[in-house]
Scaffold this motif. Structure first.
Motif, PDB file in Angstrom:
ATOM      1  N   UNK A   1      32.549  14.466  80.422  1.00 32.71           N
ATOM      2  CA  UNK A   1      31.318  13.676  80.305  1.00 32.71           C
ATOM      3  C   UNK A   1      31.610  12.373  79.570  1.00 32.71           C
ATOM      4  N   UNK A   5      27.698   9.210  74.793  1.00 32.06           N
ATOM      5  CA  UNK A   5      26.395   9.848  74.566  1.00 32.06           C
ATOM      6  C   UNK A   5      26.396  10.527  73.197  1.00 32.06           C
ATOM      7  N   UNK A   7      24.356  12.443  69.821  1.00 30.91           N
ATOM      8  CA  UNK A   7      23.359  13.516  69.704  1.00 30.91           C
ATOM      9  C   UNK A   7      21.938  12.979  69.844  1.00 30.91           C
ATOM     10  N   UNK A  10      21.514  12.866  73.838  1.00 29.34           N
ATOM     11  CA  UNK A  10      21.887  14.019  74.668  1.00 29.34           C
ATOM     12  C   UNK A  10      20.642  14.841  75.035  1.00 29.34           C
ATOM     13  N   UNK A  11      20.712  15.519  76.197  1.00 30.35           N
ATOM     14  CA  UNK A  11      19.563  16.306  76.665  1.00 30.35           C
ATOM     15  C   UNK A  11      19.104  17.304  75.603  1.00 30.35           C
ATOM     16  N   UNK A  12      17.830  17.653  75.660  1.00 32.43           N
ATOM     17  CA  UNK A  12      17.258  18.569  74.667  1.00 32.43           C
ATOM     18  C   UNK A  12      17.773  19.993  74.858  1.00 32.43           C
ATOM     19  N   UNK A  13      18.252  20.580  73.765  1.00 33.93           N
ATOM     20  CA  UNK A  13      18.548  22.007  73.733  1.00 33.93           C
ATOM     21  C   UNK A  13      19.428  22.546  74.841  1.00 33.93           C
ATOM     22  N   UNK A  14      20.532  21.884  75.121  1.00 33.11           N
ATOM     23  CA  UNK A  14      21.463  22.433  76.114  1.00 33.11           C
ATOM     24  C   UNK A  14      20.876  22.528  77.506  1.00 33.11           C
ATOM     25  N   UNK A  15      20.174  21.477  77.919  1.00 31.12           N
ATOM     26  CA  UNK A  15      19.646  21.476  79.281  1.00 31.12           C
ATOM     27  C   UNK A  15      20.198  20.270  80.032  1.00 31.12           C
ATOM     28  N   UNK A  16      20.061  20.295  81.341  1.00 30.10           N
ATOM     29  CA  UNK A  16      20.525  19.163  82.151  1.00 30.10           C
ATOM     30  C   UNK A  16      19.759  19.183  83.471  1.00 30.10           C
ATOM     31  N   UNK A  17      19.659  18.013  84.115  1.00 32.75           N
ATOM     32  CA  UNK A  17      18.963  17.940  85.405  1.00 32.75           C
ATOM     33  C   UNK A  17      19.723  18.761  86.446  1.00 32.75           C
TER      34      UNK A  17
ATOM     35  N   UNK C 104      18.910  27.300  69.641  1.00 33.38           N
ATOM     36  CA  UNK C 104      19.757  26.377  70.402  1.00 33.38           C
ATOM     37  C   UNK C 104      19.054  25.841  71.639  1.00 33.38           C
ATOM     38  N   UNK C 106      15.952  25.347  71.667  1.00 36.50           N
ATOM     39  CA  UNK C 106      14.844  24.577  71.092  1.00 36.50           C
ATOM     40  C   UNK C 106      13.476  25.129  71.500  1.00 36.50           C
ATOM     41  N   UNK C 213      15.338  21.835  86.281  1.00 33.57           N
ATOM     42  CA  UNK C 213      16.361  21.630  85.255  1.00 33.57           C
ATOM     43  C   UNK C 213      17.133  22.913  85.024  1.00 33.57           C
ATOM     44  N   UNK C 214      18.306  22.733  84.454  1.00 34.92           N
ATOM     45  CA  UNK C 214      19.184  23.836  84.105  1.00 34.92           C
ATOM     46  C   UNK C 214      19.096  24.006  82.594  1.00 34.92           C
ATOM     47  N   UNK C 226      27.387  17.753  69.805  1.00 35.78           N
ATOM     48  CA  UNK C 226      26.216  16.872  69.855  1.00 35.78           C
ATOM     49  C   UNK C 226      24.922  17.687  69.951  1.00 35.78           C
ATOM     50  N   UNK C 227      24.962  18.746  70.781  1.00 36.12           N
ATOM     51  CA  UNK C 227      23.760  19.595  70.876  1.00 36.12           C
ATOM     52  C   UNK C 227      23.433  20.216  69.522  1.00 36.12           C
ATOM     53  N   UNK C 230      22.041  17.630  67.157  1.00 27.43           N
ATOM     54  CA  UNK C 230      20.654  17.352  67.527  1.00 27.43           C
ATOM     55  C   UNK C 230      19.718  18.432  66.947  1.00 27.43           C
TER      56      UNK C 230
END
Lengths: 92, 315, 399
Positions: A1, A5, A7, A10-17, C104, C106, C213-214, C226-227, C230
């Motif tokens: 990646x 990017x 923190x 970065x996407x919220x809480x370990x998510x991605x599109x 984690x 959230x 979303x995943x 980073x996660x 955050x």
């Protein structure tokens, strides 16, 4: 990646599109590539059906191999009922 | 949710699957074909994936192969996470706060046969409105081919190696559908990728049944890496597992077991075993006893299913 | 209490467990999933009755284990529901990996914990081993001293968890049996007041078919940190949010909350620090000590995570001696977790303040006013002799 990017972005809480894996090309995993002989092809869609990537694009009953993703497993060539697909060594 | 109808031709399936390329599963991966066929069978679904090959291989940040809502939480809890989602959607959709979709819990044989079985039993017993799909590749492939309760008798894994004294796993495959069907849920079935139409239609049937309670699918998904065969043979291996009667295709619907693919003249299992390095050692004369036990099990298991079929609504 | 605030509530007598269930009902949760365990069981029993009697329109998932309870609640929360679970002791330990998943991912989940000792040997009574066991799981952690605090904190927990600046799970702990099973009078807000205060959940991660979303990616060396960073920030943000929610709650209820509860601290030289039901007993002990001329005070810990750093520094740096009472054992550590938090807050800046640590009350061993006075006297003496380099035990035979 991207290593830019932080923190904060970065996407919220370990998510991605969803569906973003298309940005990751796996074609360079291949040592042999499948080539379709469209003369022999009867548009049965078996190759499309069993491709694990999926790296065979279907348009109606037409099929086309997407070499950006094909890992060269050879299932399509093995399963083709007309032997219309051959595996050829990948050029260096 | 609207009822889905069976498909008869490949062209009846959607042109593009919601399972997208660019994932990191091995070339020739049987579970990848399973995942793709699931999304072709039910394009609009929420997938709750247990830890395993499919989970790690398809969702390496910032990439995801799933163009449909997808969730991973832990290894042994995909069933209760799915139950929670289904319950929440039932409540929220009734209040116009969410859209209801089929909820599919997806797990490998490690998650399903072994570590998550208690949690799955809970979801089945509660008749939670979910679809559970086990993609069975007969060992813990994600951690590097360790024995599972789904590994077949005699198979060599890294924790049941084909040793000089003990030639691979010495126990038979767990009767998953027997356990599942004993919860008297609306629908349970086996399937495999070679018989794609049977598999897709069973998934669609399972979705329809999931409005009443849980529906369960046990799908054999060959793994070239762990079974150690040439990657192009995945579908062929799936076919041979069925034709040798090693993996019978049947369903339990409304308590009645039905064999969906009748194998009248089974192919010799040796043909199947010899093209895989996980089982090739069984053909050595010193391992004849294990081979004999496997063959006896195949025969007994088929007879058992035939008897159950004749017995009527026993589940 | 102001007449205005009184008009918004009613007086009710319930056990601590039922006070939690009552708050959860008023919070209009969408999904509940829990597994019975002593001394929490009555929470799930009462909630089941509310659901089956139609008093609460929620889905109740009767799971087969605590692991599945938190898992089902995680699923429900991801689907957009306001979700609740409750547990104690082994149940919390069994949830362990899912605790980290909830924070984690959230998810604004609320959990009640009827604090109880951990096996082995098995024991069903109160101490704080379970509570401190989840210290680093990334949950906001509160501890209610009695039914009133526990009820109020449970309602506020949803508001804090669901704030878009936070989106973290919250645990509200209260002492097993001592609080969970004791019937006391308290003030409960009227249903419509809670409804207005909380509304329905609209924030946080949410499964959306139109925007697939995943959730729960595989985050490797290039993104995991980073996660987590955050997530750390969300906990930092919660400090301000908690302050605002306490403030807003005071406006409607007339009850004022702060992370650290003070009693006779203004001129105190020696301060007892405690958590949970012991705080009330400690107040009584300090009152007695004051009558004997001792400059004693009490600090009760209401908010454990985020640790109220500023408030703690300001407060604890004022004392000469701090006697920490902990219902938890941390074998091999310098001291118990509360001691370590206080020491890390005030040292080395305020090195003149001396701290001593006492382990007491494990497995429900009773602590009385007299016991706390003994700890106070012994602690004061040991500090003055400079013997603070170990953890002391109170109430165990043979010490």
């Amino acid at each position: 990646m991207s290593t830019t990017v932080t923190w904060r972005e970065i996407d919220l809480g370990g998510s991605v599109a969803g569906g973003t894996s298309e940005k990751y090309k796996t074609g360079n995993w291949r040592v042999e590539k499948p080539v379709i002989d469209y003369e022999k092809c009867v548009r049965c869609l078996i190759c499309w059906l069993y491709c694990p990537e999926p790296a065979i694009i279907r348009n109606g009953n037409e099929v086309k191999i997407d070499y950006d993703y094909c890992k060269g497993c050879g299932i399509c060539a093995e399963e083709c009922p007309r032997k219309a697909i051959t595996m050829v060594p990948e050029e260096i | 949710m609207s009822k889905t109808n069976p498909v008869s031709k490949i062209s009846d399936l959607p042109e593009e699957s919601k399972f997208r390329p660019g994932h990191r599963l091995c070339a020739g991966c049987g579970p990848a074909i399973t995942a793709k066929l699931i999304t072709l069978a039910v394009p609009e679904a929420i997938i709750v994936n247990a830890t395993g090959c499919v989970e790690v291989g398809t969702t390496i940040y910032p990439y995801s192969a799933w163009k449909t809502p997808w969730v991973h939480v832990l290894f042994q809890n995909n069933a209760p996470v799915a139950s929670g989602i289904a319950a929440a959607l039932e409540k929220l959709s009734a209040e116009g706060r969410a859209k209801k979709l089929p909820v599919i819990a997806l797990g490998g044989d490690g998650a399903t046969f072994d570590i998550g079985l208690g949690a799955i039993s809970g979801a089945l017993e509660r008749l939670d409105k979910i679809i559970y799909i086990c993609y069975d590749n007969e060992a813990y492939m994600n951690t590097g081919i360790q024995r599972s309760g789904a590994s077949i008798l005699g198979s060599a894994t890294t924790t049941s190696p084909a040793g000089r004294v003990i030639p691979g796993k010495q126990e038979n495959k767990k009767d998953l559908i027997g356990i599942v069907a004993s919860h008297h849920i609306p629908y349970a079935a086996t399937a495999t990728i070679w018989l794609w139409r049977d598999m897709v239609n069973k998934i669609r049937k399972a979705v329809n049944y999931s409005e009443q309670g849980p529906a369960f699918l046990h799908i054999l998904a060959p793994c070239q890496f762990g079974w150690r065969y040439e990657p192009h043979l995945t579908v062929k291996i799936s076919r041979m597992a069925v034709e040798t009667r090693l993996f019978p295709i049947y369903e339990v619907e409304d308590g009645q077991l039905k064999i969906n693919f009748r194998v009248s003249k089974p192919a010799p299992v040796e043909e199947y075993l010899k093209i895989q390095r996980r089982t090739r050692h069984l053909l050595e004369s010193r391992n004849a006893e294990t081979l004999q036990r496997l063959k006896a099990w195949i025969e007994w298991n088929w007879l058992r299913l035939e008897n159950l079929e004749k017995a009527g609504k026993v589940f | 209490m102001m007449t205005e605030a009184l008009a918004r509530q009613h007086r009710i007598a319930l056990t601590g467990n039922d006070a939690v269930a009552y708050a959860v009902k008023q919070a209009n949760v969408d999904v509940i999933s829990a597994y019975p365990i002593t001394p929490q069981t009555f929470v799930v029993e009462t909630l089941s009755r509310y659901v089956n009697d139609g008093e609460l329109n929620a889905k109740f998932i009767n799971v087969e284990s605590e692991h599945s309870a938190l898992s089902a609640v995680i699923g429900a929360s991801l689907a957009g529901a306001r979700a609740f679970t409750a547990t104690a002791s082994q149940g919390l330990a069994y949830m362990w990996e899912a605790l980290y998943a909830a924070s984690g991912l959230r998810l604004p989940i609320v959990m009640a914990l009827a604090a109880r000792a951990l096996s082995a040997p098995i024991n069903i009574h109160n101490d704080h081993s379970d509570f401190f066991g989840m210290r680093d799981a990334g949950w906001i952690m509160f501890n209610g001293e009695e039914a009133q605090e526990t009820y109020d904190l449970t309602i506020m927990a949803f508001k804090i968890a669901e704030d878009p600046r936070v989106l973290l799970p919250v645990v509200v702990s209260y002492d097993g049996f001592i609080v969970s099973h004791a019937i006391t009078n308290f003030y409960a807000l009227n249903d419509d007041v809670v409804k207005e205060f909380l509304g329905v959940r609209t924030t946080g991660p949410r499964i959306d078919p139109d925007n697939p979303r995943t959730f729960g990616v595989l985050a490797l060396q290039d993104s995991y940190f980073e996660f987590k960073r955050q997530q750390y920030e969300a906990m930092e943000n919660s400090r301000q949010v908690i302050k605002e929610v306490f403030q807003k709650y005071e406006e409607i209820s007339g009850r004022s909350y702060a992370p650290l509860k003070e009693y006779m601290t203004s001129d105190a030289e020696t301060c007892i620090v405690a958590m949970g039901s012991t705080v009330g007993t400690a107040r009584h002990a300090v009152k007695t000590l004051r009558e004997a001329g001792e400059k004693a005070g009490v600090v009760g810990i209401l908010q454990y995570r985020p640790w109220p750093v500023k408030e703690a520094e300001q407060l604890f740096s004022r004392f000469k001696r701090i006697i920490v009472m902990e219902k938890v054992m941390s074998p091999g550590a310098r001291a118990g977790p509360v001691y370590e938090d206080i020491a890390a807050t005030i040292y080395p800046k305020h090195s003149e303040v001396k701290i001593i640590d006492f382990t007491y009350g494990l497995g429900g061993r009773d602590i009385s006013t007299r016991g706390i006075i003994e700890i106070y006297k012994k602690g004061k003496e040991l500090i003055d002799k400079g013997k603070t380099d170990r953890v002391y035990f109170h109430g165990v035979r043979g010490e």
